[in-house]
Design a protein around this motif. Structure first.
Motif, mmCIF file in Angstrom:
data_model
loop_
_atom_site.group_PDB
_atom_site.id
_atom_site.type_symbol
_atom_site.label_atom_id
_atom_site.label_comp_id
_atom_site.label_asym_id
_atom_site.label_seq_id
_atom_site.Cartn_x
_atom_site.Cartn_y
_atom_site.Cartn_z
ATOM 1 N N THR A 278 -14.825 -1.024 -0.026
ATOM 2 C CA THR A 278 -16.051 -1.482 0.413
ATOM 3 C C THR A 278 -16.568 -0.715 1.800
ATOM 4 O O THR A 278 -17.441 -0.675 1.955
ATOM 5 C CB THR A 278 -15.924 -3.150 0.754
ATOM 6 N N ARG B 245 -12.812 -3.778 10.584
ATOM 7 C CA ARG B 245 -11.704 -4.851 11.035
ATOM 8 C C ARG B 245 -10.660 -4.904 10.377
ATOM 9 O O ARG B 245 -9.441 -4.829 10.969
ATOM 10 C CB ARG B 245 -12.583 -6.179 10.895
ATOM 11 N N ASP C 209 -16.754 -4.638 8.555
ATOM 12 C CA ASP C 209 -15.791 -5.291 7.759
ATOM 13 C C ASP C 209 -14.543 -4.662 7.537
ATOM 14 O O ASP C 209 -13.392 -4.993 7.849
ATOM 15 C CB ASP C 209 -16.303 -5.848 6.296
ATOM 16 N N ARG D 239 -17.496 -17.358 4.407
ATOM 17 C CA ARG D 239 -16.539 -16.475 5.223
ATOM 18 C C ARG D 239 -15.516 -16.707 6.101
ATOM 19 O O ARG D 239 -14.304 -16.498 6.223
ATOM 20 C CB ARG D 239 -17.211 -15.050 5.898
ATOM 21 N N MET E 157 -21.034 -4.667 13.551
ATOM 22 C CA MET E 157 -21.896 -5.536 13.190
ATOM 23 C C MET E 157 -22.997 -6.185 13.900
ATOM 24 O O MET E 157 -24.007 -6.359 13.476
ATOM 25 C CB MET E 157 -20.927 -6.838 13.140
ATOM 26 N N MET F 69 -32.345 -4.710 3.973
ATOM 27 C CA MET F 69 -31.015 -5.265 3.575
ATOM 28 C C MET F 69 -30.071 -4.269 3.123
ATOM 29 O O MET F 69 -28.807 -4.533 3.809
ATOM 30 C CB MET F 69 -31.188 -6.007 1.907
ATOM 31 N N SER G 229 -26.726 -10.042 5.129
ATOM 32 C CA SER G 229 -27.755 -8.905 5.090
ATOM 33 C C SER G 229 -29.138 -8.957 4.828
ATOM 34 O O SER G 229 -29.763 -8.070 5.025
ATOM 35 C CB SER G 229 -26.889 -7.788 4.650
ATOM 36 N N VAL G 230 -29.263 -10.103 4.073
ATOM 37 C CA VAL G 230 -30.816 -10.275 3.424
ATOM 38 C C VAL G 230 -31.400 -10.673 4.788
ATOM 39 O O VAL G 230 -31.256 -11.960 5.367
ATOM 40 C CB VAL G 230 -30.470 -11.240 2.126
ATOM 41 N N PRO G 231 -32.559 -10.069 5.063
ATOM 42 C CA PRO G 231 -33.656 -10.840 5.804
ATOM 43 C C PRO G 231 -34.133 -12.065 5.331
ATOM 44 O O PRO G 231 -34.797 -12.239 4.217
ATOM 45 C CB PRO G 231 -34.937 -9.815 6.057
ATOM 46 N N LYS H 140 -2.497 -6.337 12.561
ATOM 47 C CA LYS H 140 -1.800 -7.514 11.931
ATOM 48 C C LYS H 140 -1.495 -7.048 10.736
ATOM 49 O O LYS H 140 -0.589 -7.444 9.985
ATOM 50 C CB LYS H 140 -2.553 -8.641 12.024
ATOM 51 N N MET H 141 -2.552 -6.349 10.015
ATOM 52 C CA MET H 141 -2.454 -5.998 8.583
ATOM 53 C C MET H 141 -1.450 -4.909 8.324
ATOM 54 O O MET H 141 -1.145 -4.468 7.346
ATOM 55 C CB MET H 141 -3.908 -5.595 8.244
ATOM 56 N N VAL I 266 -28.638 -3.123 6.692
ATOM 57 C CA VAL I 266 -27.917 -3.924 7.570
ATOM 58 C C VAL I 266 -26.487 -4.297 6.643
ATOM 59 O O VAL I 266 -25.681 -4.348 7.143
ATOM 60 C CB VAL I 266 -28.577 -5.261 7.349
ATOM 61 N N LEU I 267 -26.779 -4.297 5.424
ATOM 62 C CA LEU I 267 -25.385 -4.473 4.668
ATOM 63 C C LEU I 267 -24.513 -3.175 4.825
ATOM 64 O O LEU I 267 -23.255 -3.262 5.066
ATOM 65 C CB LEU I 267 -25.774 -4.348 2.968
ATOM 66 N N GLN J 71 0.951 -1.144 -0.026
ATOM 67 C CA GLN J 71 -0.025 0.197 -0.022
ATOM 68 C C GLN J 71 0.933 1.212 -0.094
ATOM 69 O O GLN J 71 0.439 2.269 -0.444
ATOM 70 C CB GLN J 71 -0.906 0.047 1.351
ATOM 71 N N ARG K 186 -6.700 4.052 6.690
ATOM 72 C CA ARG K 186 -6.693 2.906 5.785
ATOM 73 C C ARG K 186 -8.363 2.356 5.547
ATOM 74 O O ARG K 186 -8.743 2.163 4.410
ATOM 75 C CB ARG K 186 -6.315 1.558 6.568
ATOM 76 N N SER L 52 -9.396 4.538 2.512
ATOM 77 C CA SER L 52 -8.805 4.130 1.303
ATOM 78 C C SER L 52 -9.431 2.606 0.869
ATOM 79 O O SER L 52 -9.030 1.976 -0.103
ATOM 80 C CB SER L 52 -7.289 3.805 1.403
ATOM 81 N N ASN M 160 -22.649 -3.921 7.891
ATOM 82 C CA ASN M 160 -21.946 -4.987 7.691
ATOM 83 C C ASN M 160 -20.389 -4.752 7.134
ATOM 84 O O ASN M 160 -19.389 -5.024 7.372
ATOM 85 C CB ASN M 160 -22.443 -6.317 7.086
ATOM 86 N N LEU M 161 -20.935 -3.843 5.816
ATOM 87 C CA LEU M 161 -19.567 -3.606 5.128
ATOM 88 C C LEU M 161 -18.729 -2.547 5.952
ATOM 89 O O LEU M 161 -17.443 -2.699 5.900
ATOM 90 C CB LEU M 161 -20.133 -2.538 3.874
ATOM 91 N N LEU N 230 -31.643 -6.524 12.016
ATOM 92 C CA LEU N 230 -32.283 -7.600 11.151
ATOM 93 C C LEU N 230 -33.356 -8.573 12.150
ATOM 94 O O LEU N 230 -34.097 -8.984 11.863
ATOM 95 C CB LEU N 230 -31.025 -8.619 10.857
ATOM 96 N N LEU O 261 -21.299 -11.101 2.092
ATOM 97 C CA LEU O 261 -21.851 -9.997 3.110
ATOM 98 C C LEU O 261 -23.372 -9.808 2.761
ATOM 99 O O LEU O 261 -24.225 -9.344 3.799
ATOM 100 C CB LEU O 261 -21.141 -8.684 2.740
#
Lengths: 337, 350, 410
Positions: free
Chosen positions: C35, C401, C398, B234, C334, C387, B157-159, C407-408, C390-391, A23, C29, C32, C394-395, C341, B153
Motif C-alpha cells: 500500500t 508509520r 500509513d 481505523r 498525512m 481524492m 480521503s474523499v472530499p 515497535k514493528m 489525498v489518498l 518477514q 520496509r 516492501s 494518506n497511503l 482536502l 483510507l
C-alpha cells in the motif's frame, strides 16, 4: 536411571515443533522436543532467552498466535488425549482448568480495568460453574491461600493498587483457582525483587506440596531451579540438549552448554577474584539453524562431526541422564579409553 | 475522582474565555473598515452608523487608556471586547446585519436541523465503525481486514462535498430515488415537539412524515458520516490491535475464556478509551462538516446558514455560529474526559 | 582418554545478522509494503504532473474561454461537435477540464506544502521547546531569559496603558533580578513576595503618576500583581503550560471550521487559505512534538548526555530531534493530505483561489450547479483528482508509520 516404579506420566510430549513465519524468514522456535512429566513432579526448563522455553509452554497451551505461528508436528498427550488435536472448544476446557499458567510480568498480566477479585472469579465461574457469590467466597479463600492479607478487602481492588509481588500472588491464585493438574510458571520471578522472588518460590513449593499438582518452572536462572525442582530440561535453540534429575545434572554435567550455564553461576565458595566463566558468542539464528549441533559455533569441544551431524538426545547410562552431544563420553572422561 | 472532575471543569473556563477572544479577534481580520466591508461600498450613512454602534467600533478594542488618563475608571473598561463579552454573558449573540433579527432567534430555528443530521451521522459512524474495527482487528491480515484498511483510507480521503455531489447525481438526478435537498417535501407537515423531524414524526405516529424525513436526511447523513466512520473504524482497529498484544489478553486466554469473551470483555473495555477520544474529536468534524454538507443538500441548518452568511458578509452570524460550535465541541470533549474517569479505574487515584 | 585439543580459532558470531541502519531498514520496509508503494506512486504522479505542468505546459487561466465548446462531454476522438480532444470534457466556459485539473494540482501542492510548512515549523518548534523545558531544569541563562521575557511581556500592559515603553523594560529587569537573586532568599519566600510586590507597585504607580492619578492607581495594581508573579523564578513548566493553553484554545475549534472562519473574515484567496490552514494545524504538531519529546527525554541516552554536561541546545538537536522525527514525518505526510482536502473545501465554498485560477475545489463549486444538466464530467474529474492525491499521501503516511515504527521491528 528412572524412578523405578512405572508411573503413568501426566504429560507426554513427542516431537513438538513450533515455527513462526516472519518477514525475515521462518523462525524455528521449537525443534522437535520430546519428554514426559510425572504427576507431582516439578520440572525446571532452563535456557537463555530465545531458546524456545516459553514458546514450547505456550505451544502446550496452544496459545501461539496462528498465524504467524504454526505447530506443524508433534503430540502433547495429557490426560490420555493429544492436546494438539482437540477442538478449540475442548482446548478451552483444558486451559485454566487442567493446565494453568503464570506469566513473567505481573505488572502487565492483569487486566487494569477489572478488579483482581473479578479476574480470579472469572475462571471459577467458567470452569466450576459457580455463581458470582460462590466464586467470590472461593476467590477470597484463594487470596488467603497465596498469602494476601485482608483478602476480603483486596478482592475489590484494581491491579494498580497491588504491589508487584502481590500481583504475582494474585496471578498464582488465579492459576490455582480450578485446581489444575499442571501449573506452568513462565519466569514468574524474573520481574520481581530478590526477596520477593524467594517468597514466590517458597509459596509455589508449599502449594505444590499441599495440592499435589505438577509444576513446570521455566527460568533462565539455574540457581533458582536447583533448590526446588526434581528434574531439569536444558534447552538451547529450540532443542532439549540435556535432561535429567537435578543431582545427576549438577554432579555429572555432560553438555558443554550446561557446563557454561553452571560456570556462569557465581558461587560463595569460590575465592574472591575468580573469574566467572561466560559462554562466548550468541545463540544461532533460528531462521538459519546450522545443520550440525546448534551449539557448534560456541563450543570449545567441537570437532568436525559436530559440524556435520546433529546429535540426538541419548541416554548416558554412566551419568544417569540424557544428553545431546557427540562427545559427552570424552568430556566427562567416561567410557572411551 | 471528585477532584479530577472539578479540576477538569475549572480548566474549561480559561479556554472558553480564550475562545471568545479568538472569535472577537475575527472581526479585526476584516481588511479595511468593518462596517463598510459588511454593508458594501454604497451603504448609506445611517446603516454604517448602526453597525458602528452595534459593534462599538468607535471604542477601542480592549481597554480605553484615553478614558483612564482623564480619570474615568469605568470608561477604561468600556471597550468592544468587554461589551461583546458582556452581551455573551446574557446569551446575546448580536443581530444579523441584513435582516436585523437576533442571531439567537434564528439559531433556535436552525440548530435542530443540524443536530438531527449530526446525531444520525454519528450514529451511523458508531454503528458501522466500531464493529468493523473490532472484527478486522480480530481477523488481522484477513481479506476483511485489508478491505477495511483500504476502505477507511479512501473514506478519509474523499472530499465529502464531492461525495455529496456524486450521491445527488446518482440517486437524485439519474436514478431519481432520493430527493436532492431540504428536510421535507412540500406539503408534508410534522407537528414540532423537539424539532428533530425523525423523532417528532415517530412521537406523533406520523409514518408518512417519518418516511419523507428519512428519505431526505439519508444522503446528507451518509456523506457527513463518511469521515467519522472511517476514522472511528481505523482507531478501533488499531486500538484493539494494541490491546490484543497485551499480556493480560494472554492471561485471559490462558484461563480458558472463549475468544468472544476475551475480545469483548477483556480487550474492548481497554481499547475503547482511545476510541472515545476520537469520537469526541469527530463531533467537531461533524459540526464543521455540516457547513459543506448542508450547503450541498440545501439543508436548513446552521452550516448552510454560515455559508450564506459568508457570502452575504453577515459576520455576526459567522461569529455566533462558530462560537456555538466551539462551545459544543468543548462540552463534548469535557464529557469524553469525564467518561475516562468512569471507565479507567487508574485515573481516579492519580 | 584422548587429549582434547583446545579450539584456538576465533569464535565467529554468525548469529549476528547483517547490520542495517534505522533509515535504510525503514526504507526497505517501506518499499516492501504494497500500500505504501501505491501511495508513493500516486504521490509521485501527482507531484511530477503538477510541477511539470507549471513549468513546461503554459496555461493562462485569464485567456482560457471558449463559449462554443462549453460543457462538452469527454471525447477521445475529434468529432464535428468537438473539434479538439477533451479527455475530461469541458466546463461551462468551454475550458478543457483535463488541463485545468493538471494545473490545479500545482495549486493544491502549493497549499499543502506551505500550510504544512507553517504548522510544522511553528508547531514543531513550540512543541519541541515545551516538551524539553517541561522535563528538563532550566539552566541559569535560560531562566534569566525566560524571566526577562515574562517581565517584558507582562509589563507591556501597564506600559501600554501609561504610554511609557520604559515601564516594560523595568519589569523585564525585575524579572532578571528575581532570576539572578533566586537561591539567596529562596528559603524565606514570603518577604520576597512583599519585596517584589512593592517593587512592581512602585514601578507601575510612580511612572503612572506622570500621566494621571487614575493611571497611577491602575498601573500600580497591575504592577503589584506582576511583581507578585515575578517574585519566584519560574521553571520551564510555565513556558510549556502557556504554550499548551494557547494550543488548547485553537484546538477547541473544529480545525477546518476555524480555517473557514478565518478566511471568511480575511476575504478569499489562495494565499490566505494557505495561511489559515497552516495556522489551524499548528497545535497538532505542537502536541505531537511535545509528547514525543517528553517520552524521549526520560530515555537513558538523553540522561547520559546531561550527565556528561552537554549543552541544552546540543542535546535538543543531536539527541532528541532525530528521535522524534518519525512520528513527525508521518504526521506531516498525512498533514499534506489534510491540507489539500481543506483547501479544496475552502475553494468549494468560494473562499479559496480567485477565479479563473484553476483549483480543484473551486472547479467543483463552479460546476455542481450544472449537475442537473447532466454534465457529470465537470464534477467527477476534479473530485477524483482531490481524492487520489489525498489518498496517495494518506497511503504513504500509513506505510511510513508502519515502516518507521520501531515497535514493528522483528
Amino acid at each position: 536411571m528412572t524412578n523405578g516404579t512405572a508411573m503413568k506420566p501426566l504429560m507426554e510430549i513427542k516431537n513438538l515443533t513450533t515455527r513462526f513465519y516472519t518477514q525475515d524468514g521462518v523462525v524455528n522456535a521449537v525443534n522437535g522436543i520430546s519428554y514426559t512429566l510425572d504427576p507431582g513432579e516439578i520440572l525446571g526448563v532452563v535456557g537463555e532467552s530465545g531458546c524456545g522455553k516459553s514458546v514450547h509452554a505456550l505451544s502446550i497451551m496452544r496459545l501461539i498466535q496462528i498465524p504467524p505461528g504454526e505447530i506443524p508436528a508433534g503430540e502433547v498427550f495429557f490426560g490420555g488425549r493429544d492436546l494438539l488435536k482437540l477442538s478449540e472448544r475442548e482446548m478451552r476446557m483444558v486451559r485454566g482448568h487442567e493446565i494453568a499458567m503464570v506469566f513473567q510480568d505481573p505488572m502487565s498480566s492483569l487486566n487494569p480495568v477489572y478488579t483482581v477479585g473479578f479476574q480470579i472469579s472469572e475462571a471459577l465461574m467458567l470452569h466450576k460453574k459457580m455463581n458470582r457469590s460462590q466464586a467470590k467466597v472461593r476467590a477470597i479463600e484463594l487470596l488467603n491461600l497465596v498469602g494476601i492479607p485482608e483478602a476480603t478487602k483486596r478482592f475489590d481492588n484494581y491491579p494498580h493498587q497491588f504491589s508487584g509481588g502481590m500481583r504475582q500472588r494474585a496471578m498464582i491464585a488465579m492459576a490455582l483457582s480450578c485446581e489444575p493438574k499442571l501449573l506452568i510458571a513462565d519466569e514468574p520471578t524474573t520481574a520481581l525483587d530478590v526477596t520477593i522472588q524467594a517468597q514466590i518460590i517458597n509459596l509455589v513449593i508449599r502449594l505444590q506440596e499441599e495440592l499435589g499438582m505438577s509444576v513446570m518452572w521455566i527460568t533462565h536462572d539455574l540457581g533458582i531451579v536447583a533448590e526446588m525442582v526434581h528434574r531439569i530440561n536444558v534447552m538451547y535453540a529450540g532443542f532439549i540438549i540435556e535432561r535429567g534429575f537435578v543431582d545427576d545434572i549438577y554432579n555429572h554435567t555432560l553438555h558443554p552448554y550446561t557446563m557454561g550455564l553452571l560456570g556462569s553461576l557465581p558461587s560463595i565458595d569460590e575465592a574472591p577474584g575468580t573469574k566467572l566463566i561466560s559462554i562466548p558468542g550468541l545463540p544461532p539464528d533460528l531462521i538459519a539453524l546450522p545443520e550440525g549441533c546448534p551449539f557448534f559455533a560456541r563450543c570449545t569441544y567441537r570437532v568436525e562431526q559436530c559440524h556435520q551431524e546433529r546429535p540426538q538426545l541419548e541416554n548416558a547410562q554412566e551419568a544417569g541422564h540424557t544428553v545431546a552431544c557427540w562427545r559427552w563420553r570424552e568430556i566427562q572422561g567416561f567410557g572411551v579409553a | 475522582m471528585g477532584r479530577y472532575i472539578l479540576r477538569r471543569l475549572l480548566s474549561v473556563i480559561p479556554t472558553l474565555i480564550g475562545v471568545t477572544l479568538v472569535i472577537f479577534l475575527f472581526q479585526r481580520l476584516i481588511p479595511g473598515d468593518p462596517a463598510v466591508a459588511m454593508l458594501g461600498e454604497h451603504a448609506n450613512a445611517e446603516n454604517v452608523a448602526r453597525i458602528r454602534e452595534q459593534f462599538g467600533l468607535d471604542k477601542p478594542a480592549f481597554l480605553d487608556r484615553d478614558a483612564l488618563a482623564e480619570g474615568d475608571l469605568p470608561g477604561f473598561f468600556d471597550s468592544q471586547y468587554v461589551r461583546y463579552f458582556g452581551r455573551l454573558l446574557q446569551f446575546d449573540l448580536g443581530e444579523s446585519i441584513h435582516r436585523r433579527i437576533p442571531i439567537a432567534e434564528t439559531l433556535k430555528e436552525r440548530f435542530p436541523a443540524t443536530v438531527e443530521l449530526s446525531l444520525l451521522a454519528m450514529s451511523i459512524a458508531l454503528v458501522v465503525g466500531i464493529p468493523i474495527g473490532i472484527l478486522s482487528a480480530s481477523r488481522r491480515n484477513s481479506f476483511l481486514d485489508g478491505a477495511t484498511m483500504i476502505g477507511s483510507l479512501v473514506g478519509v480521503s474523499v472530499p465529502i462535498f464531492w461525495l455529496g455531489i456524486m450521491e445527488i447525481m446518482f440517486f437524485a438526478v439519474i436514478m431519481k430515488w432520493l430527493p436532492s435537498g431540504s428536510r421535507l417535501s412540500s406539503g408534508i407537515v410534522i407537528k414540532p415537539i423537539t424539532n428533530l423531524l425523525l423523532l417528532d414524526s415517530l412521537l406523533t405516529g406520523n409514518w408518512v412524515g417519518f418516511k419523507d424525513a428519512f428519505l431526505h436526511i439519508l444522503m446528507p447523513a451518509i456523506s457527513l458520516a463518511t469521515i467519522p466512520t472511517a476514522i472511528i473504524t481505523r482507531m478501533t482497529r488499531s486500538s484493539m490491535l494494541d490491546v490484543l498484544q497485551e499480556d493480560y489478553i494472554r492471561t485471559a486466554s490462558a484461563k480458558g475464556l472463549s475468544e468472544r469473551i476475551v475480545l469483548f470483555r477483556h480487550a474492548l473495555k481497554n481499547a475503547f478509551l482511545p476510541v472515545i477520544t476520537i469520537i469526541g474529536i469527530q463531533a467537531g468534524t461533524l459540526l464543521a462538516g455540516a457547513v459543506l454538507t448542508e450547503t450541498i443538500f440545501s439543508w436548513p441548518g446552521i452550516g448552510k446558514w454560515v455559508y450564506d452568511s459568508i457570502l452575504g458578509r453577515d459576520y455576526p452570524i459567522v461569529q455566533g455560529v462558530t462560537l456555538l460550535i466551539a462551545i459544543i465541541f468543548l462540552v463534548v470533549n469535557l464529557l469524553v474526559d469525564l467518561s475516562y474517569a468512569l471507565l479507567d479505574p487508574r485515573i481516579s487515584y492519580e | 582418554m584422548t587429549e582434547l585439543p583446545p579450539v584456538t580459532e576465533e569464535i565467529n558470531d554468525f548469529a549476528v545478522r547483517e547490520h542495517r541502519s534505522l533509515w535504510l531498514d525503514a526504507w526497505r520496509r517501506l518499499i516492501s509494503n504494497r500500500t505504501a508503494m501505491i501511495g508513493l506512486v500516486v504521490v509521485a504522479v501527482f507531484v511530477l504532473s503538477a510541477v511539470g505542468a507549471h513549468f513546461f505546459w503554459k496555461y493562462d487561466a485569464k485567456m482560457d474561454l471558449n463559449y462554443s465548446a462549453k460543457l462538452l462531454a469527454p471525447n477521445l476522438r475529434t468529432t464535428e461537435k468537438s473539434t479538439q480532444i477533451h479527455i475530461f470534457g469541458t466546463d461551462k466556459l468551454g475550458r478543457d477540464i483535463f488541463r485545468r485539473v493538471v494545473h490545479g494540482g500545482w495549486n493544491s501542492l502549493r497549499v499543502g506544502l506551505v500550510a504544512v510548512g507553517i504548522s510544522l515549523s511553528i508547531g514543531g518548534l513550540l512543541g519541541l521547546l515545551a516538551g524539553f523545558f517541561e522535563s528538563t531544569d532550566l539552566n541559569r541563562r535560560e531562566r534569566t531569559i525566560l524571566m526577562a521575557a515574562l517581565g517584558l511581556g507582562l509589563g507591556a500592559l501597564p506600559a501600554w496603558i501609561a504610554r511609557q515603553p520604559f515601564q516594560a523594560v523595568l519589569f523585564g529587569l525585575l524579572g532578571v533580578a528575581s532570576s539572578l537573586l533566586h537561591g539567596k532568599t529562596s528559603k524565606k519566600s514570603s518577604p520576597r513576595l512583599v519585596e517584589y510586590g512593592l517593587a512592581g507597585a512602585l514601578i507601575g504607580g510612580t511612572s503612572g503618576f506622570l500621566v494621571g492619578p487614575m493611571v497611577a492607581l491602575v498601573c500600580g495594581l497591575v504592577g503589584l500583581s506582576i511583581g507578585l508573579l515575578l517574585a519566584r523564578p519560574v521553571g520551564g513548566k510555565v513556558f510549556s503550560s502557556i504554550v499548551m493553553r494557547v494550543m488548547d484554545i485553537i484546538l477547541s475549534f473544529p480545525s477546518y471550521l476555524l480555517a473557514i472562519a478565518i478566511v471568511a473574515f480575511l476575504g478569499p484567496g489562495l494565499e490566505k487559505g494557505m495561511i489559515a490552514i497552516g495556522v489551524v494545524g499548528i497545535p497538532i504538531y505542537a502536541r505531537l512534538a511535545r509528547s514525543a519529546v517528553l517520552s524521549v527525554t526520560q530515555k537513558e541516552y538523553v540522561l547520559a548526555a546531561h550527565s556528561v554536561g552537554e549543552g541544552h541546545g546540543r542535546i535538543l538537536f543531536k539527541h532528541i530531534v532525530p528521535n522524534i522525527l518519525s512520528p513527525i514525518i508521518v504526521q506531516a505526510t498525512m498533514g499534506l493530505a489534510n491540507a489539500i482536502l481543506s483547501a479544496a473545501a475552502l475553494g468549494f465554498l468560494g473562499l479559496g483561489a480567485i477565479p479563473p485560477e484553476p483549483e480543484w475545489g473551486a472547479m467543483l463549486g463552479d460546476s455542481y450547479k450544472y449537475l442537473s444538466s447532466g454534465a457529470w464530467w465537470a464534477v467527477l474529474f476534479p473530485g477524483l483528482a482531490i481524492m487520489f492525491s489525498v489518498l496517495g499521501f494518506n497511503l504513504l503516511g500509513d506505510g511510513l508509520r508502519d515502516a518507521l515504527d520501531p515497535k514493528m521491528r522483528v
